[in-house]
Write a protein that holds these residues in place. Structure first.
Motif, PDB file in Angstrom:
ATOM      1  N   LYS A  11       0.829  -1.201   0.000  1.00 57.22           N
ATOM      2  CA  LYS A  11       0.000   0.000   0.000  1.00 57.22           C
ATOM      3  C   LYS A  11       0.865   1.253   0.000  1.00 57.22           C
ATOM      4  N   LEU A  12       1.925   1.251   0.813  1.00 59.82           N
ATOM      5  CA  LEU A  12       2.824   2.403   0.838  1.00 59.82           C
ATOM      6  C   LEU A  12       3.510   2.586  -0.506  1.00 59.82           C
ATOM      7  N   LEU A  13       3.865   1.462  -1.150  1.00 53.69           N
ATOM      8  CA  LEU A  13       4.517   1.547  -2.451  1.00 53.69           C
ATOM      9  C   LEU A  13       3.582   2.151  -3.489  1.00 53.69           C
ATOM     10  N   TYR A  14       2.303   1.726  -3.485  1.00 55.46           N
ATOM     11  CA  TYR A  14       1.332   2.290  -4.419  1.00 55.46           C
ATOM     12  C   TYR A  14       1.125   3.781  -4.159  1.00 55.46           C
ATOM     13  N   LEU A  15       1.087   4.166  -2.882  1.00 54.55           N
ATOM     14  CA  LEU A  15       0.904   5.577  -2.539  1.00 54.55           C
ATOM     15  C   LEU A  15       2.078   6.405  -3.035  1.00 54.55           C
ATOM     16  N   LEU A  16       3.287   5.913  -2.811  1.00 58.74           N
ATOM     17  CA  LEU A  16       4.469   6.645  -3.270  1.00 58.74           C
ATOM     18  C   LEU A  16       4.506   6.727  -4.792  1.00 58.74           C
ATOM     19  N   GLN A  17       4.124   5.667  -5.461  1.00 57.04           N
ATOM     20  CA  GLN A  17       4.082   5.698  -6.919  1.00 57.04           C
ATOM     21  C   GLN A  17       3.066   6.708  -7.433  1.00 57.04           C
ATOM     22  N   GLY A  18       1.899   6.770  -6.777  1.00 58.13           N
ATOM     23  CA  GLY A  18       0.888   7.751  -7.183  1.00 58.13           C
ATOM     24  C   GLY A  18       1.363   9.173  -6.982  1.00 58.13           C
ATOM     25  N   ALA A  24       5.328  14.165 -11.326  1.00 62.13           N
ATOM     26  CA  ALA A  24       5.933  14.163 -12.655  1.00 62.13           C
ATOM     27  C   ALA A  24       5.036  14.863 -13.672  1.00 62.13           C
ATOM     28  N   VAL A  25       3.728  14.602 -13.609  1.00 67.41           N
ATOM     29  CA  VAL A  25       2.789  15.246 -14.533  1.00 67.41           C
ATOM     30  C   VAL A  25       2.791  16.754 -14.338  1.00 67.41           C
TER      31      VAL A  25
END
Length: 321
Positions: A11-18, A24-25
């Motif tokens: 979950k933390l990895l998905y949050l950091l990726q988001g 970046a956008v």
């Protein structure tokens, strides 16, 4: 503990990726605007695009999903038509929740605004204005859950000859009366819950209205006094009409917050003894009883109640600008 940390890592990895993707956008948009000439409308759209995307994903799509669920059965899968809305219009418990919500929508904004207005008018010219306003504003630092816990002790009742620990019943006994189960006796229990909400919100109204009163030109008050107007006449005929836009904003803001009230009712009574409101009933139907369709229908009704208030507030702010 280590197992919990391992379980939370995806979950933390998905949050950091988001977060990284969003950053970046935004960076690419800013770079594109900086490097090349872009029209104002196009630039505004590009800058608003990430926020609009997040609003669509976080608000619009869930709202449409909730609307679709309101036409399904308890499982949220089979089509049920308008059955949930028929239930909402005929079920005694749902009707009580709707009635109480409308009572809250009327009493809380008007009472909190009236208390805040009178208090602000009393202290706005004093040397201790900041201290006096901070006293009334202090309850806002307490969460609604905390306020519910505190006031549940205030309304506490002990049967028989036991010594009362609730402040309200202690006052009743001291004056020669009999203690009462305040949170059980209807309709007083609804009004007493409303009083808790007013206690938490009166400071918000007082601070805004005090600022509006200070902004009223002193020349108007002086001219009215020279014409022989009493302080009461100056207040009602000069001050109140001058701060009418702020009064409207305060009432609408409190009404919007009141429609979604949940914590105080859930903490103090759990919706029992005829004290339920729509937000609390929506929670019970969807999560306690597993009636997904009914909970979604109640959510749609809440949205329908809030929408006119929000639209009126936006329109009022545009007129003020």
């Amino acid at each position: 503990m280590s197992f919990d940390l391992v379980a939370q890592q995806p979950k933390l990895l998905y949050l950091l990726q988001g977060v990284a993707a969003f950053a970046a956008v935004v960076s690419l948009l800013l770079l594109a605007l900086h490097r090349g000439p872009v029209r104002r409308r196009a630039a505004a759209f590009l800058l608003l695009a990430p926020a609009l995307l997040l609003l669509t994903a976080g608000l619009l799509l869930p709202a449409l999903r909730t609307l679709a669920l309101s036409f399904t059965d308890s499982s949220g899968e089979a089509w049920a038509g308008v059955e949930n809305y028929v239930w909402m219009a005929t079920d005694p418990r749902a009707l009580v929740a709707l009635r109480n919500t409308l009572v809250w929508m009327v009493l809380v904004p008007l009472s909190a605004t009236a208390v805040g207005l009178l208090y602000a008018a009393a202290v706005v010219r004093s040397r201790f204005q900041a201290f006096a306003l901070s006293l009334l504003l202090m309850p806002m630092a307490v969460s609604f859950v905390g306020a519910g816990v505190v006031w549940r002790f205030v309304y506490a009742y002990r049967a028989g000859q036991s010594r009362q620990i609730g402040l309200l019943n202690q006052l009743v006994v001291a004056s020669g009366g009999e203690p009462r189960q305040w949170l059980v006796d209807s309709p007083w229990n609804v009004l007493l819950l409303v009083a808790v909400m007013v206690w938490t919100q009166a400071g918000f109204a007082a601070v805004l209205l005090a600022g509006a009163i200070r902004a009223v030109p002193a020349e108007l008050d002086e001219a009215a006094r020279l014409d022989g107007a009493s302080p009461r006449q100056v207040f009602w005929r000069i001050t109140v009409p001058s701060i009418r836009p702020t009064l409207l904003v305060v009432v609408l803001a409190l009404a919007i917050g009141t429609v979604k009230s949940f914590d105080i009712v859930k903490t103090m009574t759990g919706g029992q003894s005829g004290t339920g409101v729509l937000a609390q009933e929506m929670y019970d139907q969807a999560f306690r009883y597993g009636e997904t369709g009914r909970g979604a229908a109640l959510a749609v009704l809440l949205f329908a109640l809030v929408t006119p208030l929000v639209a009126h507030q936006v329109r009022a702010r545009r007129r003020a600008v």
